[in-house]
Design an enzyme around this catalytic site. Structure first.
Site, PDB file in Angstrom:
ATOM      1  N   HIS A  46       0.819  -1.210   0.000  1.00  0.00           N
ATOM      2  CA  HIS A  46       0.000   0.000   0.000  1.00  0.00           C
ATOM      3  C   HIS A  46       0.855   1.262   0.000  1.00  0.00           C
ATOM      4  CE1 HIS A  46      -3.618  -2.380   1.841  1.00  0.00           C
ATOM      5  NE2 HIS A  46      -3.221  -2.846   0.674  1.00  0.00           N
ATOM      6  N   HIS A  69      -9.087  -1.866  -5.597  1.00  0.00           N
ATOM      7  CA  HIS A  69      -8.034  -2.217  -4.646  1.00  0.00           C
ATOM      8  C   HIS A  69      -7.036  -3.181  -5.270  1.00  0.00           C
ATOM      9  CE1 HIS A  69      -6.042  -2.555  -0.817  1.00  0.00           C
ATOM     10  NE2 HIS A  69      -5.919  -3.849  -1.073  1.00  0.00           N
ATOM     11  N   ASP A  84      -3.025  -2.661  -5.311  1.00  0.00           N
ATOM     12  CA  ASP A  84      -2.005  -3.662  -4.978  1.00  0.00           C
ATOM     13  C   ASP A  84      -1.033  -3.870  -6.134  1.00  0.00           C
ATOM     14  OD1 ASP A  84      -2.862  -4.168  -2.406  1.00  0.00           O
ATOM     15  OD2 ASP A  84      -3.990  -5.970  -2.921  1.00  0.00           O
ATOM     16  N   HIS A 102      -0.665 -10.809  -5.464  1.00  0.00           N
ATOM     17  CA  HIS A 102       0.717 -10.429  -5.184  1.00  0.00           C
ATOM     18  C   HIS A 102       1.722 -11.354  -5.859  1.00  0.00           C
ATOM     19  CE1 HIS A 102      -0.784  -7.514  -2.389  1.00  0.00           C
ATOM     20  NE2 HIS A 102      -1.364  -8.431  -1.648  1.00  0.00           N
TER      21      HIS A 102
END
Length: 315
Positions: free
Chosen positions: A83, A241, A245, A268
């Site tokens: 973040h 969001h 990321d 991720h």
């Protein structure tokens, strides 16, 4: 601001809070750094007593389960960096030193908004040094089952196209594409919060995750509705969001990217994985230096690299 020049913060800013996974308190101070420094984390209060300086670079990622971790857990790592990295990249900040006194970044409200607001209190300074970019020259793609992530060349800028597809009537399938700039990042991405399924909470707790999660920092998704009383900040907050990321993870390239990123059911691990695929072949990319607004010089032929080794050791 002259985008062909590198940037940093005009002064230090300090934030504190709990880690979303560890539940432990942490304080960070984001400090200005000189040109060509890049982004690095100074981990203090380690178990062995030595401070640890860790370059924010994909080669130093040690875990990607539910968050992105850089550094060695045994000697000093920093978790959930995505973040803050997203905020720095989104605002166009090239150089900063992040001091942190614990193993996990504070989650704050679950988005990048408070990082952006903190940086705004001091402002952004322009360095008298040309900015360098990582220019994607060839298409690279990784796949895992139905999921994929890829980078493609484009003439200018950084474009993201992210699609999610959850087995949940609350989230479902959603896709958003955008050209990234500080203005679009502030307006469309910075405020999008992290989210999780209520049905997964007990499993996460048993695995040592989400110990600091609450309705103050996470969008809780029930079987038929969002649990948070205030609801969503955006109708498509979930995919926004995921873009947040992705921006943070792709910032681990070490330089701003000139290219187009596309993912489907990514996360991720795949965000970092596509960087590894890009760097696996030197012909996939070039490092270019801005010379005014319309000219660039290729630095890769001069042997100019990302220089992560100088940042990877202990102080």
């Amino acid at each position: 601001m002259r985008t062909h020049k590198q940037t940093t913060l005009k002064g230090p800013v300090t934030l504190s809070g709990v880690g979303v996974h560890s539940g432990n308190p942490a304080e960070i101070t984001i400090r200005p750094a000189p040109a060509n420094h890049g982004i690095a984390f100074l981990r203090t209060s380690t178990t062995h007593g030595n401070d640890r300086l860790i370059k924010a670079h994909h080669a130093l990622v040690s875990a990607t389960e539910l968050c992105t971790v850089i550094g060695d857990v045994e000697t000093g790592a920093v978790a959930t960096i995505e973040h803050l990295m997203s905020a720095l990249y989104g605002l166009g900040i090239d150089n900063a030193l992040v001091e942190i006194d614990g193993p996990e970044m504070p989650i704050l409200d679950g988005s990048a908004l408070q990082f952006v607001q903190a940086i705004d209190t001091v402002g952004i300074a322009t360095c008298n040094t040309p900015r360098r970019w990582l220019k994607v020259l060839r298409h690279v793609r990784i796949e895992t089952g139905r999921a994929f992530a890829e980078l493609r060349p484009i003439d200018r800028g950084f474009r993201l196209d992210v699609e999610i597809d959850f087995d949940s009537p609350v989230i479902g399938r959603s896709r958003k594409a955008m050209d990234l700039s500080p203005a679009t990042y502030r307006r469309e991405i910075a405020g999008a919060r992290t989210f999780g399924m209520m049905k997964d909470v007990e499993r996460y707790w048993k695995a040592g995750f989400a110990l600091g999660a609450s309705l103050e920092n996470t969008v809780a998704v029930g079987e038929t509705a969002v649990v948070n009383p205030e609801g969503l900040r955006f109708p498509d907050e979930f995919v926004r969001h995921k873009i947040l990321d992705a921006v943070g993870d792709l910032a681990l390239a070490g330089l701003p990217i000139q290219g187009a990123y596309r993912s489907y059911c990514g996360g991720h691990r795949m965000n970092v994985g596509v960087l590894s695929a890009l760097f696996a072949d030197r012909s996939n990319y070039a490092i270019v230096e801005a010379q005014g607004s319309r000219r660039e010089t290729v630095l890769s032929e001069l042997g100019v690299g990302l220089g992560i080794a100088a940042f990877a050791g202990e102080l």
